[in-house]
Design an enzyme around this catalytic site. Structure first.
Site, PDB file in Angstrom:
ATOM      1  N   ARG A 120       0.792  -1.233   0.000  1.00  0.00           N
ATOM      2  CA  ARG A 120       0.000   0.000   0.000  1.00  0.00           C
ATOM      3  C   ARG A 120       0.822   1.280   0.000  1.00  0.00           C
ATOM      4  O   ARG A 120       0.593   2.184  -0.791  1.00  0.00           O
ATOM      5  CB  ARG A 120      -0.904   0.082   1.249  1.00  0.00           C
ATOM      6  CG  ARG A 120      -2.234  -0.545   1.114  1.00  0.00           C
ATOM      7  CD  ARG A 120      -2.598  -1.136   2.452  1.00  0.00           C
ATOM      8  NE  ARG A 120      -1.629  -2.150   2.777  1.00  0.00           N
ATOM      9  CZ  ARG A 120      -1.718  -3.408   2.344  1.00  0.00           C
ATOM     10  NH1 ARG A 120      -2.760  -3.778   1.683  1.00  0.00           N
ATOM     11  NH2 ARG A 120      -0.772  -4.291   2.600  1.00  0.00           N
ATOM     12  N   THR A 121       1.748   1.371   0.954  1.00  0.00           N
ATOM     13  CA  THR A 121       2.398   2.665   1.168  1.00  0.00           C
ATOM     14  C   THR A 121       3.235   3.056  -0.044  1.00  0.00           C
ATOM     15  O   THR A 121       3.123   4.174  -0.559  1.00  0.00           O
ATOM     16  CB  THR A 121       3.255   2.624   2.449  1.00  0.00           C
ATOM     17  OG1 THR A 121       2.452   2.083   3.494  1.00  0.00           O
ATOM     18  CG2 THR A 121       3.728   4.001   2.841  1.00  0.00           C
ATOM     19  N   LYS A 150      25.513  -3.420   0.306  1.00  0.00           N
ATOM     20  CA  LYS A 150      26.988  -3.385   0.294  1.00  0.00           C
ATOM     21  C   LYS A 150      27.514  -2.625   1.499  1.00  0.00           C
ATOM     22  O   LYS A 150      28.708  -2.371   1.611  1.00  0.00           O
ATOM     23  CB  LYS A 150      27.485  -2.712  -0.982  1.00  0.00           C
ATOM     24  CG  LYS A 150      27.030  -3.341  -2.264  1.00  0.00           C
ATOM     25  CD  LYS A 150      27.496  -2.496  -3.456  1.00  0.00           C
ATOM     26  CE  LYS A 150      26.523  -2.575  -4.605  1.00  0.00           C
ATOM     27  NZ  LYS A 150      26.721  -1.476  -5.543  1.00  0.00           N
ATOM     28  N   ARG A 204      10.839   3.962   3.907  1.00  0.00           N
ATOM     29  CA  ARG A 204      10.461   2.966   4.920  1.00  0.00           C
ATOM     30  C   ARG A 204      11.717   2.201   5.310  1.00  0.00           C
ATOM     31  O   ARG A 204      12.537   1.849   4.443  1.00  0.00           O
ATOM     32  CB  ARG A 204       9.415   1.992   4.369  1.00  0.00           C
ATOM     33  CG  ARG A 204       9.209   0.805   5.308  1.00  0.00           C
ATOM     34  CD  ARG A 204       8.022  -0.017   4.948  1.00  0.00           C
ATOM     35  NE  ARG A 204       6.781   0.716   5.186  1.00  0.00           N
ATOM     36  CZ  ARG A 204       5.581   0.167   5.095  1.00  0.00           C
ATOM     37  NH1 ARG A 204       5.457  -1.107   4.781  1.00  0.00           N
ATOM     38  NH2 ARG A 204       4.499   0.882   5.302  1.00  0.00           N
ATOM     39  N   HIS A 241       4.193   5.703  11.822  1.00  0.00           N
ATOM     40  CA  HIS A 241       3.774   5.578  10.417  1.00  0.00           C
ATOM     41  C   HIS A 241       2.827   6.750  10.143  1.00  0.00           C
ATOM     42  O   HIS A 241       1.618   6.584   9.995  1.00  0.00           O
ATOM     43  CB  HIS A 241       3.077   4.230  10.212  1.00  0.00           C
ATOM     44  CG  HIS A 241       2.912   3.808   8.783  1.00  0.00           C
ATOM     45  ND1 HIS A 241       3.047   4.670   7.709  1.00  0.00           N
ATOM     46  CD2 HIS A 241       2.602   2.597   8.244  1.00  0.00           C
ATOM     47  CE1 HIS A 241       2.836   4.003   6.586  1.00  0.00           C
ATOM     48  NE2 HIS A 241       2.563   2.743   6.882  1.00  0.00           N
TER      49      HIS A 241
HETATM   50  N1   CP Z   1      -0.564  -0.106   5.813  1.00  0.00           N
HETATM   51  C1   CP Z   1       0.660  -0.332   5.315  1.00  0.00           C
HETATM   52  O1   CP Z   1       1.660   0.297   5.718  1.00  0.00           O
HETATM   53  O2   CP Z   1       0.699  -1.298   4.355  1.00  0.00           O
HETATM   54  P1   CP Z   1       2.011  -1.744   3.560  1.00  0.00           P
HETATM   55  O3   CP Z   1       2.937  -2.395   4.565  1.00  0.00           O
HETATM   56  O4   CP Z   1       1.545  -2.680   2.492  1.00  0.00           O
HETATM   57  O5   CP Z   1       2.649  -0.496   3.005  1.00  0.00           O
END
Ligand code: CP
Length: 303
Positions: free
Chosen positions: A51-52, A80, A101, A129
């Site tokens: 999603r993100t 590396k 992320r 998040h």
């Molecule tokens: N909700 C969420 O962060 O989903 P993903 O891990 O798929 O990005």
């Protein structure tokens, strides 16, 4: 230049403005189709995502911009031994904004201290998040018409669930929000979050029993038990199915309760609930794209 690492960096007024922009994008997408023409978003994902990452990329494309990046640490020079600080300096030469992320808490903060372009935290370990929280807030606002006067139940892995920590940080700034924390004892909300709520006199209820609190809830925020953050596989297997929401368990829920889940779902919500009018988790996915569009515009300073 401004980054977004923690949702607390946004004022309530700024969140309201992002919600207004997202609603305007939903109503008038054509107005925004070229706002980021010539701009590049780098998605640096050192940890898996569906999603993100894809919603950030969809958001940038729908704003007329383009995207570059990687979806796994192994396909970057992190494999590396390159540091997050150096990666951020390098990517600043190629892009206008970064969404990162990382499995390590604080990595996006380090990136923001070294990049010369805005950095958005797209999830750091079990910490925060913030853009999921923006998706959650838009969903609650559109479903309930308000962000105040709500009883919100968080259920599942409240220890490692970074989306829970960020959403509590956001909602505590709205009036008369009551938190109901439903988890096994091993997966309680971290002490630092719990104590901070208590210190500020928030009304919180803690329980292991979802059904006993169900009738009170305006929002039920289900979460996945985060297997990837456990040190002990046996403990994960014991706890992973602690809560499974089924139609029977909703018998005492309010008819207008909204069910949210940041996804991915494993077993926590039966697919039999997907067609229930209270199920909002796929709307949340779409709302995430609109809020990320609004955030990109804000951080790039696009009117
Ligand atoms: N909700 C969420 O962060 O989903 P993903 O891990 O798929 O990005």
């Amino acid at each position: 230049m401004r980054s977004l690492i923690d949702i607390a960096e946004l004022s309530v007024e700024e969140i309201d403005k992002l919600l207004d922009t997202a609603n305007d994008i939903i109503a008038n997408p054509e107005k925004y189709a070229h706002k980021c023409q010539g701009k590049k978003l780098a998605t640096l994902f050192f940890e898996p995502s569906t999603r993100t990452r894809l919603s950030f990329e969809a958001a940038m494309y729908e704003l007329g911009g383009v995207c570059l990046g990687f979806s796994a640490a192994q396909s970057s020079s992190a494999s590396k031994g390159e540091s997050v600080a150096d990666t951020s300096k390098v990517v600043s030469c190629y892009a206008d904004i970064i969404a990162m992320r990382h499995p390590k808490e604080g990595a996006p903060l380090v990136a923001s201290m070294n990049a010369t372009i805005p950095v958005i935290n797209a999830g750091d370990g079990g910490h925060n998040h913030p853009t999921q929280t923006l998706a959650d807030l838009l969903t609650i606002k559109r479903e309930k018409g308000r962000l105040n006067n709500l009883t919100v139940g968080f259920c599942g892995d409240l220890k490692f669930g970074r989306t829970v920590h960020s959403l509590i940080t956001a909602l505590r700034r709205y009036e008369n929000v009551k938190f109901v924390l439903i988890s096994p004892n091993e997966l309680r909300l971290p002490t630092y979050v719990r104590e901070s709520l208590k210190k500020d006199n928030f009304e919180i209820v803690e329980t292991t029993d979802l059904e006993s609190v169900m009738p009170e809830l305006d929002i039920l925020y289900m979460t996945r038990v985060q297997g990837e953050r456990f040190f002990n596989e046996e403990e994960y297997l014991r706890l992973r199915d602690s809560y499974i929401l089924t139609p029977e368990k909703l018998a005492n829920a309010k008819p207008d309760m909204s069910i949210l889940h940041p996804l991915p779902r494993v077993n926590e919500i039966s697919v039999a609930i997907d067609n229930d009018s209270r199920a909002c988790y796929f709307k949340q996915v779409l709302n995430g794209k609109y809020m990320r569009m609004a955030l990109i515009l804000m951080l790039l300073g696009v009117e």
